[in-house]
Write a protein that holds these residues in place. Sequence first.
Motif, PDB file in Angstrom:
ATOM      1  N   ALA A   1       0.864  -1.182   0.000  1.00 41.17           N
ATOM      2  CA  ALA A   1       0.000   0.000   0.000  1.00 41.17           C
ATOM      3  C   ALA A   1       0.898   1.228   0.000  1.00 41.17           C
ATOM      4  O   ALA A   1       1.986   1.205   0.580  1.00 41.17           O
ATOM      5  CB  ALA A   1      -0.875  -0.017   1.240  1.00 41.17           C
ATOM      6  N   ARG A   2       0.443   2.269  -0.657  1.00 35.60           N
ATOM      7  CA  ARG A   2       1.226   3.513  -0.637  1.00 35.60           C
ATOM      8  C   ARG A   2       0.292   4.638  -0.191  1.00 35.60           C
ATOM      9  O   ARG A   2      -0.935   4.569  -0.382  1.00 35.60           O
ATOM     10  CB  ARG A   2       1.797   3.798  -2.003  1.00 35.60           C
ATOM     11  N   ALA A   3       0.884   5.667   0.349  1.00 38.97           N
ATOM     12  CA  ALA A   3       0.100   6.848   0.706  1.00 38.97           C
ATOM     13  C   ALA A   3      -0.263   7.582  -0.578  1.00 38.97           C
ATOM     14  O   ALA A   3       0.414   7.411  -1.602  1.00 38.97           O
ATOM     15  CB  ALA A   3       0.922   7.747   1.616  1.00 38.97           C
ATOM     16  N   PRO A   4      -1.338   8.390  -0.559  1.00 36.57           N
ATOM     17  CA  PRO A   4      -1.721   9.115  -1.782  1.00 36.57           C
ATOM     18  C   PRO A   4      -0.557   9.942  -2.321  1.00 36.57           C
ATOM     19  O   PRO A   4       0.165  10.602  -1.561  1.00 36.57           O
ATOM     20  CB  PRO A   4      -2.862  10.018  -1.312  1.00 36.57           C
ATOM     21  N   HIS A   5      -0.399   9.894  -3.618  1.00 31.71           N
ATOM     22  CA  HIS A   5       0.611  10.684  -4.361  1.00 31.71           C
ATOM     23  C   HIS A   5       2.043  10.262  -4.066  1.00 31.71           C
ATOM     24  O   HIS A   5       2.972  10.955  -4.451  1.00 31.71           O
ATOM     25  CB  HIS A   5       0.444  12.188  -4.082  1.00 31.71           C
ATOM     26  N   GLU A   6       2.245   9.162  -3.419  1.00 28.53           N
ATOM     27  CA  GLU A   6       3.608   8.669  -3.201  1.00 28.53           C
ATOM     28  C   GLU A   6       3.932   7.617  -4.255  1.00 28.53           C
ATOM     29  O   GLU A   6       3.026   6.963  -4.780  1.00 28.53           O
ATOM     30  CB  GLU A   6       3.741   8.053  -1.805  1.00 28.53           C
ATOM     31  N   PRO A   7       5.234   7.431  -4.592  1.00 25.73           N
ATOM     32  CA  PRO A   7       5.569   6.425  -5.622  1.00 25.73           C
ATOM     33  C   PRO A   7       5.502   5.002  -5.057  1.00 25.73           C
ATOM     34  O   PRO A   7       5.533   4.807  -3.834  1.00 25.73           O
ATOM     35  CB  PRO A   7       7.014   6.787  -5.985  1.00 25.73           C
ATOM     36  N   TRP A   8       5.394   4.026  -5.931  1.00 32.27           N
ATOM     37  CA  TRP A   8       5.444   2.624  -5.519  1.00 32.27           C
ATOM     38  C   TRP A   8       6.885   2.265  -5.164  1.00 32.27           C
ATOM     39  O   TRP A   8       7.804   2.875  -5.691  1.00 32.27           O
ATOM     40  CB  TRP A   8       4.971   1.717  -6.663  1.00 32.27           C
ATOM     41  N   PRO A   9       7.118   1.304  -4.329  1.00 34.15           N
ATOM     42  CA  PRO A   9       8.491   0.889  -4.020  1.00 34.15           C
ATOM     43  C   PRO A   9       9.192   0.421  -5.296  1.00 34.15           C
ATOM     44  O   PRO A   9       8.627  -0.370  -6.055  1.00 34.15           O
ATOM     45  CB  PRO A   9       8.328  -0.272  -3.051  1.00 34.15           C
ATOM     46  N   ALA A  10      10.399   0.926  -5.529  1.00 31.81           N
ATOM     47  CA  ALA A  10      11.128   0.566  -6.745  1.00 31.81           C
ATOM     48  C   ALA A  10      12.102  -0.546  -6.414  1.00 31.81           C
ATOM     49  O   ALA A  10      13.000  -0.375  -5.599  1.00 31.81           O
ATOM     50  CB  ALA A  10      11.854   1.793  -7.283  1.00 31.81           C
ATOM     51  N   LEU A  11      11.908  -1.703  -7.037  1.00 31.06           N
ATOM     52  CA  LEU A  11      12.802  -2.828  -6.766  1.00 31.06           C
ATOM     53  C   LEU A  11      13.739  -3.100  -7.931  1.00 31.06           C
ATOM     54  O   LEU A  11      14.746  -3.787  -7.785  1.00 31.06           O
ATOM     55  CB  LEU A  11      11.984  -4.083  -6.461  1.00 31.06           C
ATOM     56  N   GLY A  12      13.375  -2.575  -9.103  1.00 27.60           N
ATOM     57  CA  GLY A  12      14.219  -2.761 -10.276  1.00 27.60           C
ATOM     58  C   GLY A  12      14.226  -4.202 -10.746  1.00 27.60           C
ATOM     59  O   GLY A  12      13.478  -5.047 -10.240  1.00 27.60           O
ATOM     60  N   GLY A  13      15.032  -4.515 -11.691  1.00 34.58           N
ATOM     61  CA  GLY A  13      15.168  -5.885 -12.192  1.00 34.58           C
ATOM     62  C   GLY A  13      13.869  -6.407 -12.770  1.00 34.58           C
ATOM     63  O   GLY A  13      13.090  -5.673 -13.380  1.00 34.58           O
ATOM     64  N   ASP A  14      13.645  -7.708 -12.529  1.00 33.48           N
ATOM     65  CA  ASP A  14      12.457  -8.368 -13.099  1.00 33.48           C
ATOM     66  C   ASP A  14      11.261  -8.234 -12.175  1.00 33.48           C
ATOM     67  O   ASP A  14      10.748  -9.226 -11.663  1.00 33.48           O
ATOM     68  CB  ASP A  14      12.764  -9.848 -13.320  1.00 33.48           C
ATOM     69  N   THR A  15      10.845  -7.043 -11.939  1.00 34.39           N
ATOM     70  CA  THR A  15       9.690  -6.835 -11.064  1.00 34.39           C
ATOM     71  C   THR A  15       8.548  -6.253 -11.883  1.00 34.39           C
ATOM     72  O   THR A  15       8.731  -5.298 -12.645  1.00 34.39           O
ATOM     73  CB  THR A  15      10.049  -5.876  -9.917  1.00 34.39           C
ATOM     74  N   ARG A  16       7.363  -6.865 -11.698  1.00 34.23           N
ATOM     75  CA  ARG A  16       6.187  -6.381 -12.433  1.00 34.23           C
ATOM     76  C   ARG A  16       5.197  -5.787 -11.441  1.00 34.23           C
ATOM     77  O   ARG A  16       5.030  -6.321 -10.336  1.00 34.23           O
ATOM     78  CB  ARG A  16       5.558  -7.570 -13.157  1.00 34.23           C
ATOM     79  N   LEU A  17       4.565  -4.705 -11.811  1.00 37.16           N
ATOM     80  CA  LEU A  17       3.579  -4.066 -10.927  1.00 37.16           C
ATOM     81  C   LEU A  17       2.180  -4.309 -11.480  1.00 37.16           C
ATOM     82  O   LEU A  17       1.901  -3.959 -12.626  1.00 37.16           O
ATOM     83  CB  LEU A  17       3.855  -2.563 -10.855  1.00 37.16           C
TER      84      LEU A  17
END
Lengths: 297, 458
Positions: A267-283
């Motif tokens: 979960a993220r707070a409003p207007h905050e970015p998603w956690p960036a994990l890089g590599g082979d990560t799909r959102l």
Amino acid sequence: MNAVIAARDPALPVQCENLSKRYDTRTVLQDLSLAIPAGAVLGLIGRNGAGKSTLIRMLLGLQLPDAGVAHVFGEPSLRLSDAVKRRLGYVPQQPDALAWMRVGDMLDFVGRMYPKWDVAFVQRALQRWQLAPAQPLAKLSPGERQRVALIRALAVTPDLLVLDEPAAALDPVARRELLREIALRAGESGTTVLFSTNIVSDLERVASHVAFLHDSRLVLNTPLDELRDRYARLVIAVASVARIPQRLPGELSRRRRPDGSCAIVVARAPHEPWPALGGDTRLDLLGLEDLFIEVTE
Amino acid sequence: MRALLRELRAALGFAARPAFLVSVWVCFMCVAAALAFLGGPGGTVVAAAIFAVAALLGGFVLGTAIPPLLADARTLCLPGRFSVLSYTGSVIGIFCLAGVVLPGAWLGWHARSGVPAMLIASGALAGLLIPRMPRATVAVIWVLVIVQAAGVPVGQWLAGSHGALGPRNDLVAVFVVLALVASFSWWPVLRGDAAALEAAAIFARRRYAGGGDAATLAGKPHASFGVTVRTGRSSSAARVIRTFLGAPYAPLSGRLQLRLLLSLALVVGALTAWSSWRSSWHTGWRVGIMAWLAFAWLSFAARLAVLRHMNGERAELALLPGLGDASAQRRALYRASLGPPLLIVAAAAPLAAAAAFRESVPLAAIIAAGFWLASTVLLGVSYIAAVLAKSTAPKIYGTSAALLATMLAIWWLHGSAYNLMFPGPLGWILYLPVAWAAVALVIYARRLASYPHPLVLP
């Protein structure tokens, strides 16, 4: 809707603080806090045995909590005044009270206790749902009994309507009509509605807020509109699984999939970015049903 | 150990609760054994009647518990099944000893006619078969067995001896057995599969039976509201609660009250007439009063069970406006639940006085009768307090079964034809459970008073 409540607010139809309940060795609710703002339609969803009915009973003062307090319109729910009771409509999961009476007689008898009893609505609803007033309650099917209980709760013209799995025994047509009635009440009269259900599509149709009850806690409690913006699933490929931290910010659940990849709901707070994990990560942005399954499975 | 007990309770249901086991066995077995081995005016047949109830209970536990346990152990591979089976074996052993071996040994020693054997066999058979029968059949069989058991002392007294009985009682005993055999559902046995789980399901259905079927017993749902419930009077809280409880508590119209009273009068009158015809007018009076009291407590107390349903009357009443604060609700609950049965009990007092006057009963017997009546009231009130204070279904069985069993035992021995008094110390020992009921009453009343409101679920 605040998860933590600083002080009791008489304007809030329902609020509870640190409710806990155990049945023998099993903890059903643990330090649960909740507040429902006026006019909200809160859909409470949880797996079978999650404690939805227990929570509802404790919110209304029908069952003693082991710890914590609940308030309805600012009054302790274990000591509700008549004034508050007159503003309440409640439908239990399997309504079986007054089964010895006929439908019309029961509604007539109960209606005398409520100053705002809507006789015209009763007549309209009985006709629409094809319920004969002369029919004994004991002879009705579970679905018909539930419809009568709904009529009884709605005829009170409640400011707070509490429904414990109201659609469980209803056919699809009756369920659709019930949802329409709930939306109508909330939209036109500002009735606050708390209903528990296992049917996700019902929530999506009428709820303004949703709450997931899982592992004796509210794991999610949010306005429905914000759901798609605030919750997502990160799917991490097998090769990158070893690199991810023990716990991500806003992590709600983590699950290893059969193919070795890892699915994390965050979960993220409003207007905050998603956690960036890089590599082979799909959102993946999640629908309500997917989110419920991810969190509770 | 705790897990083992939990599994055992799940398998045996309420029958495994210590309160139930201890109280009921103490009540029945002590009375029966005392009568059988110490002697007394009841003699052989009364002891057999009480042994029959004990055997019925033992049979019921065995018939209920064994099939689900075996099914669990065999098909579900229940964890800890060997311990469960071993523990159950000892429970079953105790029941066999107390319910079958003891009466059997005594029977072999003392049997003088076929009736004691028939009674005990009927009891054991009924207990074993009850878990397999439909509810209506079970009710009929309980009534038959109780009528038979209660009828024996009267019949014996009428026969003028303490051992031999007329052929009619033999015939009744035979009918009981025939009714048992005829009402048993044989098909599942012949089919041979899933019988155990089916038995468990039947048992569960009976335990958690809703108000629906019970409500139609005397609720007269076919009458219209204007006829069913009095609407002219002001709705006091107690009156509203009585309406929620349904018949016979509900404030019914004159017409329906008359119907109910006529039904009662028919049953009581038939018993009175039968007793009078068999013996004398005096005996008829006594039997009539006993039946009257039995109706007063059993029918009303049974109806209070609707308050145990989580989604029923209890929740509705708790949220219904107009019942006042917690103490007002408590007062209204007591007034509603105690008022009607106490009125009926009180109505029996003039009848008893009239009977005593006609028979020129000595003062000591009148005092004993008064004591007996007061004990009946105390037991009834304790039972109602227990129902109100304990709200979840399984927990109530131990106490209620013990209270009702005690009441039945006292009725049989003190309210029977032996001048309402049982001579010797045994009679007074029987009143020990009454003292226990008084303590229970205090405990339950205090517990109810400690709740934020009396309709809350613990």
